[in-house]
Design an enzyme around this catalytic site. Sequence first.
Site, mmCIF file in Angstrom:
data_model
loop_
_atom_site.group_PDB
_atom_site.id
_atom_site.type_symbol
_atom_site.label_atom_id
_atom_site.label_comp_id
_atom_site.label_asym_id
_atom_site.label_seq_id
_atom_site.Cartn_x
_atom_site.Cartn_y
_atom_site.Cartn_z
ATOM 1 N N ASP A 67 16.199 35.445 14.851
ATOM 2 C CA ASP A 67 16.428 33.372 15.237
ATOM 3 C C ASP A 67 16.446 33.184 13.683
ATOM 4 O O ASP A 67 16.784 33.069 11.615
ATOM 5 C CB ASP A 67 15.418 33.532 15.640
ATOM 6 C CG ASP A 67 13.981 33.717 15.321
ATOM 7 O OD1 ASP A 67 14.330 34.357 13.567
ATOM 8 O OD2 ASP A 67 12.740 33.892 15.781
ATOM 9 N N ASN A 136 2.557 31.327 22.404
ATOM 10 C CA ASN A 136 2.748 32.011 23.397
ATOM 11 C C ASN A 136 3.254 32.841 24.376
ATOM 12 O O ASN A 136 3.873 33.210 25.242
ATOM 13 C CB ASN A 136 3.633 30.873 23.877
ATOM 14 C CG ASN A 136 5.173 30.402 23.111
ATOM 15 O OD1 ASN A 136 5.132 31.771 22.857
ATOM 16 N ND2 ASN A 136 6.176 29.746 23.606
ATOM 17 N N HIS A 138 6.055 34.485 22.835
ATOM 18 C CA HIS A 138 7.087 34.539 22.409
ATOM 19 C C HIS A 138 7.397 35.842 21.041
ATOM 20 O O HIS A 138 6.907 36.088 20.332
ATOM 21 C CB HIS A 138 8.265 33.747 21.935
ATOM 22 C CG HIS A 138 7.610 33.221 20.819
ATOM 23 N ND1 HIS A 138 7.627 31.456 20.264
ATOM 24 C CD2 HIS A 138 7.713 33.323 19.332
ATOM 25 C CE1 HIS A 138 7.838 31.618 19.141
ATOM 26 N NE2 HIS A 138 7.226 32.196 18.671
ATOM 27 N N GLU A 143 11.656 33.394 24.287
ATOM 28 C CA GLU A 143 10.669 31.554 25.367
ATOM 29 C C GLU A 143 10.186 32.143 25.865
ATOM 30 O O GLU A 143 10.933 32.551 27.097
ATOM 31 C CB GLU A 143 10.600 30.219 24.940
ATOM 32 C CG GLU A 143 11.159 30.460 23.949
ATOM 33 C CD GLU A 143 9.789 29.383 23.144
ATOM 34 O OE1 GLU A 143 8.718 30.392 22.561
ATOM 35 O OE2 GLU A 143 9.945 28.924 22.153
HETATM 36 C C1 F6R Z 1 10.288 33.783 13.551
HETATM 37 C C2 F6R Z 1 10.035 34.708 14.646
HETATM 38 C C3 F6R Z 1 8.563 33.974 15.823
HETATM 39 C C4 F6R Z 1 7.668 34.373 14.649
HETATM 40 C C5 F6R Z 1 6.567 33.886 15.350
HETATM 41 C C6 F6R Z 1 4.512 34.067 14.888
HETATM 42 O O1 F6R Z 1 11.433 34.553 12.659
HETATM 43 O O2 F6R Z 1 10.647 35.625 15.266
HETATM 44 O O3 F6R Z 1 8.499 34.703 17.372
HETATM 45 O O4 F6R Z 1 7.030 35.902 14.539
HETATM 46 O O5 F6R Z 1 6.657 32.792 15.618
HETATM 47 O O6 F6R Z 1 5.414 33.113 13.644
HETATM 48 P P1 F6R Z 1 3.953 32.991 12.221
HETATM 49 O O7 F6R Z 1 4.587 34.014 12.127
HETATM 50 O O8 F6R Z 1 4.518 31.968 11.637
HETATM 51 O O9 F6R Z 1 2.562 33.405 13.317
#
Ligand code: F6R
Length: 238
Positions: A67, A136, A138, A143
């Site tokens: 992303d 959440n 994701h 989302e």
């Molecule tokens: C980022 C991504 C997100 C993160 C998720 C957890 O490329 O794909 O899904 O993996 O938000 O983020 P952290 O590791 O910062 O808790």
Amino acid sequence: MKWIMARDYTDMSRKAANIVSAQVLLKEDSVLGLATGSTPIGLYKQLIAWQHKDDISFDKVTTVNLDEYRNLSPEDPQSYRHFMNEQFFSQIDIRMENTNVPNSCCADVMRECLRYDAMIENRGGIDLQLIGIGNNGHIGFNEPGEAFIMETHLVDLSPTTIKANARFFDGDEQKVPKQAITMGIKHIMQAKRLLLVASGNAKMEVVKKALSGPVTPRVPASILQLHKDLTVVCCPDA
Ligand code: F6R
């Protein structure tokens, strides 16, 4: 589904890096799906260390990231392209032309999404997809919602994600981009292998809920239950 419980963050990073490393050793031209965020930083550090010792090479590897925030240029320190360049790509022997992050500054988002999906298909799909998980549930920036969205798409970030990611923007939710381009569920689920990393008790709870509850787009990571080759590497709070 395979669960690996690590002792702590360092142990988790090392165990997960071992899985990525084995993938690249067994198939030197692997297509690696990569993630940003705080969780994989230790894993990238470990891979960098092994590459510097010549234990592993990324010379023939292709990467595709999950992303990118909408309208953040690659030069913007908050962009995921910048993150990947700084935290990983610039420190290993990968060819930059083989690294891919959605171009979120494009004028035509739909076209960019189609291009990104076609690029992944042209490379034969993803061999190993690394995944972090949001509070959440994701994955990527898929989302919680009413339906799983299959293709790469533009997404409105949920208030929980904006709140959680404010920590990367001086704690200011106003500064967090409100949209992103994310790989959809299709290419994640079509990856030959999935590697989910989660650090800390709260994240482990989210993973458990996602992987043991019903499969629902309200908890996007729940779809991972249906994958044939999912490995979860997690660790408790320090
Ligand atoms: C980022 C991504 C997100 C993160 C998720 C957890 O490329 O794909 O899904 O993996 O938000 O983020 P952290 O590791 O910062 O808790």
